[in-house]
Motif scaffolding. Structure first.
Motif, PDB file in Angstrom:
ATOM      1  N   GLU A 198      -0.549 -10.806  -9.473  1.00  0.00           N
ATOM      2  CA  GLU A 198      -2.185 -11.182  -9.072  1.00  0.00           C
ATOM      3  C   GLU A 198      -2.274 -12.589  -8.401  1.00  0.00           C
TER       4      GLU A 198
ATOM      5  N   LYS B  80      -0.522 -13.435  -5.946  1.00  0.00           N
ATOM      6  CA  LYS B  80       0.645 -13.066  -4.786  1.00  0.00           C
ATOM      7  C   LYS B  80      -0.670 -12.362  -4.128  1.00  0.00           C
ATOM      8  N   THR B  81      -1.369 -11.727  -4.536  1.00  0.00           N
ATOM      9  CA  THR B  81      -2.127 -10.623  -3.831  1.00  0.00           C
ATOM     10  C   THR B  81      -3.841 -10.753  -3.177  1.00  0.00           C
ATOM     11  N   THR B  82      -3.980 -10.273  -2.234  1.00  0.00           N
ATOM     12  CA  THR B  82      -5.770 -10.719  -2.076  1.00  0.00           C
ATOM     13  C   THR B  82      -6.198  -9.092  -2.321  1.00  0.00           C
ATOM     14  N   LYS B  83      -5.239  -8.002  -2.390  1.00  0.00           N
ATOM     15  CA  LYS B  83      -5.844  -6.643  -2.403  1.00  0.00           C
ATOM     16  C   LYS B  83      -6.914  -6.543  -3.665  1.00  0.00           C
ATOM     17  N   LYS B  84      -7.916  -6.840  -3.722  1.00  0.00           N
ATOM     18  CA  LYS B  84      -9.049  -5.717  -4.913  1.00  0.00           C
ATOM     19  C   LYS B  84      -8.132  -5.151  -5.692  1.00  0.00           C
TER      20      LYS B  84
ATOM     21  N   ILE C 144      -5.253  -5.951  -7.819  1.00  0.00           N
ATOM     22  CA  ILE C 144      -5.774  -7.276  -9.009  1.00  0.00           C
ATOM     23  C   ILE C 144      -6.201  -6.759  -9.763  1.00  0.00           C
TER      24      ILE C 144
END
Length: 163
Positions: free
Chosen positions: A26, A28-32, A35
Motif C-alpha cells: 500500500e 509503495k503504490t499511488t493507484k487508488k 490501495i
C-alpha cells in the motif's frame, strides 16, 4: 522439533506478516484501485486476528495465505490481488462459515432482482411489459434485501461475521 517442522513454520505466512506485506504494498503504490484492494485485505486480516478462532483454525488460515503466494518476488497486479481476495473470502466462507459485512444482503438483492425479472415477465405479463418487469425487479429486490439482512443479522449474532 525436527528441522522440517521448523522450516514449515518459517515458510507459513502469519496473519501479522500478511498485514505487514499489504501495508508495504500500500505504501509503495499511488493507484487508488490498488490501495483499495490492499486495504480490504488488511481489514479482513485484522478482523480474523480479532475473532475467536482456535489455534488450529488460525494455522489453517495461515497455510491458506501461504498457498496464495502473496510474497513471491514477481510483480503482481491489482487483478491478481482482487482474484486472490475473492478466493480467500470463498475459503473462509466454505471452511469456517465466516462472511463479511453485507454478504447475504448483496447476495439476496442479486438473486431477488434475477427472480424478480422472471416473476415480472411471467406473472405480471398482463400489465405493460416494461411495467411488469420493473415491478418484478423492485419486488424481488425488496424480498431479497429483507431475507439478506435477516441472514446477515443471524451471522453477526452467531459471531460468523468479519468486520
Amino acid at each position: 522439533m525436527s528441522l522440517a517442522t521448523n522450516q514449515e513454520k518459517i515458510k507459513i505466512m502469519t496473519l501479522q506478516n500478511a498485514v505487514n506485506h499489504f501495508k508495504n504494498l500500500e505504501a509503495k503504490t499511488t493507484k487508488k484501485s490498488e490501495i483499495k484492494i490492499y486495504q480490504k485485505f488488511i481489514q479482513l486480516l485484522y478482523s480474523l486476528g480479532n475473532s475467536a478462532l482456535s489455534e488450529s483454525e488460525i494455522q489453517s488460515i495461515e497455510k491458506q495465505l501461504d498457498g496464495l503466494d502473496l510474497n513471491s518476488t514477481s510483480t503482481k497486479n491489482k487483478n491478481y490481488f482482487l482474484r486472490t481476495y475473492k478466493l480467500f473470502q470463498k475459503y473462509l466462507k466454505d471452511t469456517f462459515s465466516l462472511t463479511t459485512k453485507g454478504y447475504y444482503t448483496n447476495l439476496g438483492i442479486g438473486l431477488g432482482s434475477s427472480f424478480g425479472i422472471i416473476f415480472g415477465i411471467v406473472v405480471l405479463s398482463n400489465l405493460e411489459r416494461s411495467l411488469g418487469i420493473s415491478l418484478g425487479i423492485a419486488l424481488g429486490m425488496l424480498i431479497g434485501l429483507v431475507i439478506g439482512r435477516n441472514l446477515d443479522s443471524q451471522a453477526k449474532a452467531a459471531g460468523k461475521m468479519l468486520f
